[in-house]
Structures are given as C-alpha cells and as structure tokens.
Scaffold this motif. Structure first.
Motif, PDB file in Angstrom:
ATOM      1  N   LEU A  82      40.541  53.683  53.387  1.00 18.43           N
ATOM      2  CA  LEU A  82      41.234  52.426  53.073  1.00 18.43           C
ATOM      3  C   LEU A  82      41.956  52.408  51.572  1.00 18.43           C
ATOM      4  CD1 LEU A  82      39.038  49.729  54.685  1.00 18.43           C
ATOM      5  CD2 LEU A  82      41.363  50.017  55.255  1.00 18.43           C
ATOM      6  N   LEU A  83      40.934  52.989  50.418  1.00 12.94           N
ATOM      7  CA  LEU A  83      41.412  53.023  49.294  1.00 12.94           C
ATOM      8  C   LEU A  83      42.375  53.948  49.008  1.00 12.94           C
ATOM      9  CD1 LEU A  83      38.142  52.884  47.519  1.00 12.94           C
ATOM     10  CD2 LEU A  83      39.736  51.218  47.468  1.00 12.94           C
ATOM     11  N   ILE A  84      42.726  55.216  49.761  1.00 16.89           N
ATOM     12  CA  ILE A  84      43.658  56.085  49.897  1.00 16.89           C
ATOM     13  C   ILE A  84      44.942  55.392  50.435  1.00 16.89           C
ATOM     14  CG2 ILE A  84      44.609  58.220  51.086  1.00 16.89           C
ATOM     15  CD1 ILE A  84      41.685  59.355  51.024  1.00 16.89           C
ATOM     16  N   LEU A  85      44.902  54.722  51.538  1.00 15.79           N
ATOM     17  CA  LEU A  85      46.063  53.946  52.267  1.00 15.79           C
ATOM     18  C   LEU A  85      46.603  52.898  51.240  1.00 15.79           C
ATOM     19  CD1 LEU A  85      44.566  53.293  55.950  1.00 15.79           C
ATOM     20  CD2 LEU A  85      46.862  54.465  55.222  1.00 15.79           C
ATOM     21  N   LEU A 104      49.144  45.671  41.872  1.00 13.98           N
ATOM     22  CA  LEU A 104      47.735  45.648  42.235  1.00 13.98           C
ATOM     23  C   LEU A 104      47.693  44.693  43.611  1.00 13.98           C
ATOM     24  CD1 LEU A 104      44.472  45.682  41.920  1.00 13.98           C
ATOM     25  CD2 LEU A 104      44.562  43.400  40.743  1.00 13.98           C
ATOM     26  N   SER A 105      48.948  43.747  43.660  1.00 17.18           N
ATOM     27  CA  SER A 105      49.111  43.220  45.044  1.00 17.18           C
ATOM     28  C   SER A 105      49.408  44.187  46.002  1.00 17.18           C
ATOM     29  CB  SER A 105      50.229  41.903  44.693  1.00 17.18           C
ATOM     30  OG  SER A 105      50.365  41.484  45.823  1.00 17.18           O
ATOM     31  N   ILE A 106      50.274  45.149  45.897  1.00 14.37           N
ATOM     32  CA  ILE A 106      50.620  45.952  46.880  1.00 14.37           C
ATOM     33  C   ILE A 106      49.439  46.637  47.236  1.00 14.37           C
ATOM     34  CG2 ILE A 106      51.944  48.171  47.394  1.00 14.37           C
ATOM     35  CD1 ILE A 106      53.976  47.108  45.474  1.00 14.37           C
ATOM     36  N   PHE A 107      48.608  47.190  46.429  1.00 11.85           N
ATOM     37  CA  PHE A 107      47.440  47.908  46.827  1.00 11.85           C
ATOM     38  C   PHE A 107      46.370  47.236  47.704  1.00 11.85           C
ATOM     39  CE2 PHE A 107      43.086  49.405  45.550  1.00 11.85           C
ATOM     40  CZ  PHE A 107      43.342  50.627  45.787  1.00 11.85           C
ATOM     41  N   LEU A 108      46.166  45.853  47.324  1.00  8.05           N
ATOM     42  CA  LEU A 108      45.147  45.162  47.911  1.00  8.05           C
ATOM     43  C   LEU A 108      45.673  44.585  49.422  1.00  8.05           C
ATOM     44  CD1 LEU A 108      43.811  43.113  44.689  1.00  8.05           C
ATOM     45  CD2 LEU A 108      42.697  45.043  46.087  1.00  8.05           C
ATOM     46  N   ARG A 109      46.873  44.527  49.354  1.00 11.56           N
ATOM     47  CA  ARG A 109      47.666  43.727  50.642  1.00 11.56           C
ATOM     48  C   ARG A 109      47.499  44.712  51.605  1.00 11.56           C
ATOM     49  NH1 ARG A 109      53.135  40.293  48.755  1.00 11.56           N
ATOM     50  NH2 ARG A 109      52.061  38.871  47.371  1.00 11.56           N
ATOM     51  N   ILE A 111      45.474  47.547  51.948  1.00 11.97           N
ATOM     52  CA  ILE A 111      44.078  47.393  52.316  1.00 11.97           C
ATOM     53  C   ILE A 111      43.680  46.201  53.446  1.00 11.97           C
ATOM     54  CG2 ILE A 111      41.712  47.409  51.725  1.00 11.97           C
ATOM     55  CD1 ILE A 111      42.560  48.930  49.103  1.00 11.97           C
ATOM     56  N   PHE A 112      44.373  45.124  52.853  1.00 13.00           N
ATOM     57  CA  PHE A 112      44.027  43.980  53.771  1.00 13.00           C
ATOM     58  C   PHE A 112      44.663  44.084  55.107  1.00 13.00           C
ATOM     59  CE2 PHE A 112      45.285  39.641  54.967  1.00 13.00           C
ATOM     60  CZ  PHE A 112      44.108  38.950  55.167  1.00 13.00           C
ATOM     61  N   ILE A 113      45.919  44.484  55.129  1.00  9.73           N
ATOM     62  CA  ILE A 113      46.569  44.637  56.385  1.00  9.73           C
ATOM     63  C   ILE A 113      45.880  45.657  57.488  1.00  9.73           C
ATOM     64  CG2 ILE A 113      48.830  45.595  57.483  1.00  9.73           C
ATOM     65  CD1 ILE A 113      50.139  44.430  55.012  1.00  9.73           C
ATOM     66  N   TYR A 114      45.423  46.948  56.952  1.00  6.88           N
ATOM     67  CA  TYR A 114      44.854  47.998  57.625  1.00  6.88           C
ATOM     68  C   TYR A 114      43.658  47.472  58.265  1.00  6.88           C
ATOM     69  CZ  TYR A 114      48.642  51.140  56.487  1.00  6.88           C
ATOM     70  OH  TYR A 114      49.775  51.755  56.253  1.00  6.88           O
ATOM     71  N   LEU A 115      42.828  46.740  57.140  1.00  8.98           N
ATOM     72  CA  LEU A 115      41.264  46.263  57.661  1.00  8.98           C
ATOM     73  C   LEU A 115      41.618  45.187  58.825  1.00  8.98           C
ATOM     74  CD1 LEU A 115      38.607  46.313  57.205  1.00  8.98           C
ATOM     75  CD2 LEU A 115      38.908  44.597  55.311  1.00  8.98           C
ATOM     76  N   GLY A 116      42.789  44.185  58.779  1.00  6.07           N
ATOM     77  CA  GLY A 116      42.729  43.469  59.676  1.00  6.07           C
ATOM     78  C   GLY A 116      43.155  43.976  61.083  1.00  6.07           C
ATOM     79  N   TYR A 157      47.179  56.301  60.155  1.00  2.04           N
ATOM     80  CA  TYR A 157      47.914  55.797  59.259  1.00  2.04           C
ATOM     81  C   TYR A 157      48.090  56.421  57.851  1.00  2.04           C
ATOM     82  CZ  TYR A 157      47.578  51.706  62.226  1.00  2.04           C
ATOM     83  OH  TYR A 157      47.523  50.852  63.427  1.00  2.04           O
ATOM     84  N   VAL A 158      47.092  57.232  57.364  1.00  2.00           N
ATOM     85  CA  VAL A 158      47.372  58.093  56.403  1.00  2.00           C
ATOM     86  C   VAL A 158      48.676  58.937  56.583  1.00  2.00           C
ATOM     87  CG1 VAL A 158      46.487  59.807  54.705  1.00  2.00           C
ATOM     88  CG2 VAL A 158      45.031  57.940  55.572  1.00  2.00           C
ATOM     89  N   LEU A 159      48.642  59.543  57.538  1.00  2.00           N
ATOM     90  CA  LEU A 159      49.706  60.542  58.042  1.00  2.00           C
ATOM     91  C   LEU A 159      51.075  59.543  57.899  1.00  2.00           C
ATOM     92  CD1 LEU A 159      48.109  62.565  60.752  1.00  2.00           C
ATOM     93  CD2 LEU A 159      48.590  63.372  58.413  1.00  2.00           C
ATOM     94  N   SER A 160      51.302  58.670  58.783  1.00  2.00           N
ATOM     95  CA  SER A 160      52.234  57.759  58.602  1.00  2.00           C
ATOM     96  C   SER A 160      52.842  57.505  57.199  1.00  2.00           C
ATOM     97  CB  SER A 160      51.818  56.438  59.418  1.00  2.00           C
ATOM     98  OG  SER A 160      53.053  55.534  59.277  1.00  2.00           O
ATOM     99  N   MET A 161      51.854  57.025  56.305  1.00  2.00           N
ATOM    100  CA  MET A 161      52.272  56.720  55.067  1.00  2.00           C
ATOM    101  C   MET A 161      52.638  58.072  54.120  1.00  2.00           C
ATOM    102  SD  MET A 161      52.180  53.650  54.342  1.00  2.00           S
ATOM    103  CE  MET A 161      52.541  53.981  52.783  1.00  2.00           C
ATOM    104  N   LEU A 162      52.100  59.080  54.308  1.00  2.00           N
ATOM    105  CA  LEU A 162      52.657  60.467  53.616  1.00  2.00           C
ATOM    106  C   LEU A 162      53.847  60.854  54.161  1.00  2.00           C
ATOM    107  CD1 LEU A 162      49.365  62.753  54.128  1.00  2.00           C
ATOM    108  CD2 LEU A 162      50.393  61.740  51.936  1.00  2.00           C
ATOM    109  N   VAL A 163      54.255  60.817  55.487  1.00  2.00           N
ATOM    110  CA  VAL A 163      55.519  61.244  55.927  1.00  2.00           C
ATOM    111  C   VAL A 163      56.642  60.291  55.519  1.00  2.00           C
ATOM    112  CG1 VAL A 163      54.926  62.763  57.873  1.00  2.00           C
ATOM    113  CG2 VAL A 163      55.410  60.259  58.162  1.00  2.00           C
ATOM    114  N   SER A 164      56.292  58.791  55.370  1.00  2.00           N
ATOM    115  CA  SER A 164      57.281  57.792  54.725  1.00  2.00           C
ATOM    116  C   SER A 164      57.428  58.297  53.314  1.00  2.00           C
ATOM    117  CB  SER A 164      56.544  56.438  54.812  1.00  2.00           C
ATOM    118  OG  SER A 164      56.258  55.875  56.161  1.00  2.00           O
ATOM    119  N   ILE A 165      56.547  58.448  52.687  1.00  2.00           N
ATOM    120  CA  ILE A 165      56.569  58.679  51.227  1.00  2.00           C
ATOM    121  C   ILE A 165      57.647  60.187  51.000  1.00  2.00           C
ATOM    122  CG2 ILE A 165      55.409  59.710  49.081  1.00  2.00           C
ATOM    123  CD1 ILE A 165      53.273  58.109  50.003  1.00  2.00           C
TER     124      ILE A 165
END
Length: 236
Positions: A82-85, A104-109, A111-116, A157-165
């Motif tokens: 979650l921290l990596i995401l 910080l808001s981007i980082f925390l939001r 985590i909140f979304i994936y946890l949800g 989801y990590v793979l999704s974010m990596l290819v997005s970047i």
C-alpha cells in the motif's frame, strides 16, 4: 503431549513418527511444549521471506492454511505494498512539483482508495459466507486468507501504476481489471475452501449470490469510487 497412535499431522495429515517434534511436511509443532514455543515465536517475529516464498511458490497453501503464517507478517506485507502504491501515485501525479500538503494528500488518498477496494470485496465475501453457509464460519481464519489474496490484487495494481508512469496507455486498465477479477473469483475460492458443501442453498444459487454481491461492489467501486473519487481526488 504427543500424537500417540495416530501418526498423522493434525494440520496436513502427512505421515509423522512418534517422538517427532515437528511435521516434516508443513512444520506444525507436534508436542505441547513446541506448540507453546511456536505460538510465542509467531507472535513475536515478523518474517517476510518464508511468507513471500510460499505466496509465490504455493499460493494455495498460503490461502487454504493461513494459520501457518504470522498475522503480523501478512499485515506488514499488505502495508508495504500500500505504501508503494501511495508512492507510485505520488510520482504519477507529479507530487514533486506540489507543496508538501498536496503531495501528502496524493499519497494518503491513493492508499485510502486501494484499501477501500479491498474492504469492499472483503465485505462481499463475508456477505456470501453469512447468507449461504450452514456451518459456523471461522472468521479470523477466512479473513487471514483474504489478506493473502489481497496481496496478489495489490501487486496487479502496482503493475498498473508502473505502466501508467512509463506511459503505456492500454495496459493500466487491463491490470486493474485483472486485480478486480482476482478479488471476485478469489473470494469465492476462499469461501468454498471453508464451507465446501455445507450450504443452505444449491451451490449454483450460492454462486449467483456471490456474483450479485461482488457485482454490486464492482459497480460501486467503478461508478463512485473510481470515477467520482479517483478521477477527482488529485485535481488541485
């Protein structure tokens, strides 16, 4: 207290010999003293290496027999991913160019979304179990299995974010869909492991119940969680 005449491991039914302190197949302690020491050891230690090795080598063992692994180890694994995401989301939305509060808001939001998302599918699994099972559910064990399943979903989801970047436009949604399918099918797999045939209804109706519940969760996640929250979460 030894196993006596049974000569089978109480956890995996593998053959053991009288006097053995541990099962050679799954490592379950076979004497009372070793059980006490093992419990104390499990509570005290967080060891990611054997858990991750088992998670990728024998995932069915991890999900079907979660009590072989320390709860804190599983939670730590989830927290790290979650921290990596959160960090990847920070990079994707260029948090470096924002002030500290917005970054910080981007980082925390994130985590909140994936946890949800994980909580949503977990509730769907609990709902299926509560409605359909005719036996008492071991909630602590079934939730522990679900946490290991969640590790796989988060990795997609990590793979999704990596290819997005990286900037590959068509792959992020593919990995997102795979993550949701993993949670949808995986929760039913876990349910069947613990309930098996002890169900109030015909097994096909139970499957329909699960499809309806996970379908509702998927709709809520896509329509409200992702579109309304994710797409608007990072507009400053």
């Amino acid at each position: 207290m030894k196993l006596g005449d049974y000569l089978k491991c109480p956890n995996c039914n593998a053959e053991v010999f009288e006097g053995d302190k541990f099962c050679g197949n799954c490592g379950t302690p076979l004497t009372e003293d070793e059980k006490i020491q093992s419990d104390q050891h499990k509570k005290a230690d967080i060891n990611l290496s054997p858990y991750l090795k088992a998670l990728f080598k024998t995932p069915s063992r991890v999900i079907e027999k979660p009590n072989q692994f320390n709860t804190y180890t599983i939670l730590t694994t989830l927290a790290v991913i979650l921290l990596i995401l959160g960090g990847l989301s920070f990079i994707y939305y260029e948090g470096f160019y924002l002030n500290f509060g917005q970054g910080l808001s981007i980082f925390l939001r994130a985590i909140f979304i994936y946890l949800g998302i994980l909580i949503g599918y977990g509730l769907a699994m609990i709902g299926t179990s509560y409605i359909s099972s005719s036996v008492e559910i071991r909630w602590k064990t079934i939730l522990k299995s679900y946490m290991s399943l969640s590790v796989y979903a988060l990795l997609f989801y990590v793979l999704s974010m990596l290819v997005s970047i990286i900037g590959i436009s068509y792959l992020p949604n593919t990995f997102n869909i795979i993550a949701l399918i993993t949670l949808s099918l995986g929760t039913y797999y876990i349910y069947k492991q613990y309930v098996q045939t002890n169900e109030k209804f015909d097994s096909f109706f139970v499957l329909l119940i699960h499809i309806v519940l996970t379908g509702l969760v998927s709709h809520i996640i896509y329509q409200y969680w992702i579109i309304q929250i994710w797409n608007n979460a990072f507009n400053f």
